[in-house]
Write a protein that holds these residues in place. Structure first.
Motif, PDB file in Angstrom:
ATOM      1  N   MET A 185       0.850  -1.178  -0.047  1.00  0.00           N
ATOM      2  CA  MET A 185      -0.121  -0.074  -0.063  1.00  0.00           C
ATOM      3  C   MET A 185       0.856   1.125  -0.010  1.00  0.00           C
ATOM      4  O   MET A 185       0.521   2.326  -0.455  1.00  0.00           O
ATOM      5  N   ILE A 186       1.990   1.284   0.502  1.00  0.00           N
ATOM      6  CA  ILE A 186       2.823   2.405   0.758  1.00  0.00           C
ATOM      7  C   ILE A 186       3.593   2.607  -0.786  1.00  0.00           C
ATOM      8  O   ILE A 186       3.495   3.747  -1.149  1.00  0.00           O
ATOM      9  N   GLU A 187       3.987   1.556  -1.274  1.00  0.00           N
ATOM     10  CA  GLU A 187       4.325   1.677  -2.808  1.00  0.00           C
ATOM     11  C   GLU A 187       3.232   2.144  -3.752  1.00  0.00           C
ATOM     12  O   GLU A 187       3.501   2.972  -4.489  1.00  0.00           O
ATOM     13  N   PRO A 226     -14.219   9.259  -3.662  1.00  0.00           N
ATOM     14  CA  PRO A 226     -14.746   7.795  -3.187  1.00  0.00           C
ATOM     15  C   PRO A 226     -14.938   6.837  -4.498  1.00  0.00           C
ATOM     16  O   PRO A 226     -15.748   7.027  -5.175  1.00  0.00           O
ATOM     17  N   LYS A 227     -14.011   5.937  -4.345  1.00  0.00           N
ATOM     18  CA  LYS A 227     -14.296   4.957  -5.237  1.00  0.00           C
ATOM     19  C   LYS A 227     -14.109   3.496  -4.844  1.00  0.00           C
ATOM     20  O   LYS A 227     -13.617   3.305  -3.464  1.00  0.00           O
ATOM     21  N   ASN A 228     -14.681   2.461  -5.108  1.00  0.00           N
ATOM     22  CA  ASN A 228     -14.707   1.191  -4.418  1.00  0.00           C
ATOM     23  C   ASN A 228     -13.557   0.389  -4.229  1.00  0.00           C
ATOM     24  O   ASN A 228     -13.223   0.030  -2.779  1.00  0.00           O
ATOM     25  N   LEU A 229     -12.267   0.620  -4.876  1.00  0.00           N
ATOM     26  CA  LEU A 229     -11.170   0.061  -4.983  1.00  0.00           C
ATOM     27  C   LEU A 229     -10.388   0.912  -3.754  1.00  0.00           C
ATOM     28  O   LEU A 229      -9.822   0.241  -2.801  1.00  0.00           O
ATOM     29  N   LEU A 230     -10.723   2.228  -3.869  1.00  0.00           N
ATOM     30  CA  LEU A 230      -9.825   2.953  -2.739  1.00  0.00           C
ATOM     31  C   LEU A 230     -10.506   2.605  -1.511  1.00  0.00           C
ATOM     32  O   LEU A 230      -9.740   2.547  -0.425  1.00  0.00           O
ATOM     33  N   GLU A 248      -2.442   8.173   5.254  1.00  0.00           N
ATOM     34  CA  GLU A 248      -2.938   9.476   5.315  1.00  0.00           C
ATOM     35  C   GLU A 248      -3.092   9.995   3.952  1.00  0.00           C
ATOM     36  O   GLU A 248      -4.022  10.585   3.740  1.00  0.00           O
ATOM     37  N   LYS A 249      -2.209   9.878   2.875  1.00  0.00           N
ATOM     38  CA  LYS A 249      -2.656  10.315   1.462  1.00  0.00           C
ATOM     39  C   LYS A 249      -3.796   9.351   0.799  1.00  0.00           C
ATOM     40  O   LYS A 249      -4.489  10.216   0.177  1.00  0.00           O
ATOM     41  N   LEU A 250      -4.010   8.260   1.386  1.00  0.00           N
ATOM     42  CA  LEU A 250      -5.170   7.408   0.676  1.00  0.00           C
ATOM     43  C   LEU A 250      -6.528   7.801   1.432  1.00  0.00           C
ATOM     44  O   LEU A 250      -7.395   8.229   0.574  1.00  0.00           O
TER      45      LEU A 250
END
Length: 140
Positions: free
Chosen positions: A18-20, A36-40, A26-28
């Motif tokens: 996830m960092i990669e 807002p998207k399902n994958l996110l 926090e950025k995510l």
């Protein structure tokens, strides 16, 4: 053909992935607030959960849809050798299955093109095939 590539990850492996991908949780979170998207949402919820429960594991699944590849006995044998024996070269795989290296190379390149395996660099620019998944499911 639908191919599911499944890997069970520790919280540390998931965190590194996830960092990669996003840089930081926090950025995510900020990105998710804006778009807002399902994958996110799935990534964010999983990441938050694993931060709170570091001993838990999570299953990561990728879905491939293809008509370009046929998984037969030879391909299955190649995938098993890559996963279990961790060969250092394509020639080593060819020797194990007693097949011509050029035929094995074409099969391995097709498996890589479809995303079932990847390569890491070996000595003298050789390509070492790698299978990073714990399970492969095929739906026809």
């Amino acid at each position: 053909m639908i191919i599911s590539l499944i890997k069970e990850e520790t919280s540390q492996e998931y965190d590194e992935r996830m960092i990669e991908k996003y840089g930081s949780i926090e950025k995510l979170e900020k990105t998710f607030e804006k778009t807002p998207k399902n994958l996110l949402h799935v990534d964010l919820v999983n990441w938050q959960f694993l931060k709170e429960n570091p001993k838990e594991k999570i299953t990561h699944e990728e879905i491939l849809i293809t008509d370009k590849i046929s998984i037969g006995d030879n391909e299955t044998e190649i995938l098993n050798i890559i996963k279990n024996d961790k060969p250092k070269s394509i020639r080593e795989i060819a020797n194990k299955i007693k097949k011509d290296p050029s035929n094995v190379t074409s099969k391995i390149n097709l498996l890589a093109d479809e995303g079932l395996i990847s390569f890491k660099k070996g000595l003298k620019n050789s390509k070492i095939p790698v299978l990073d998944y714990d399970k492969i499911e095929i739906d026809i």
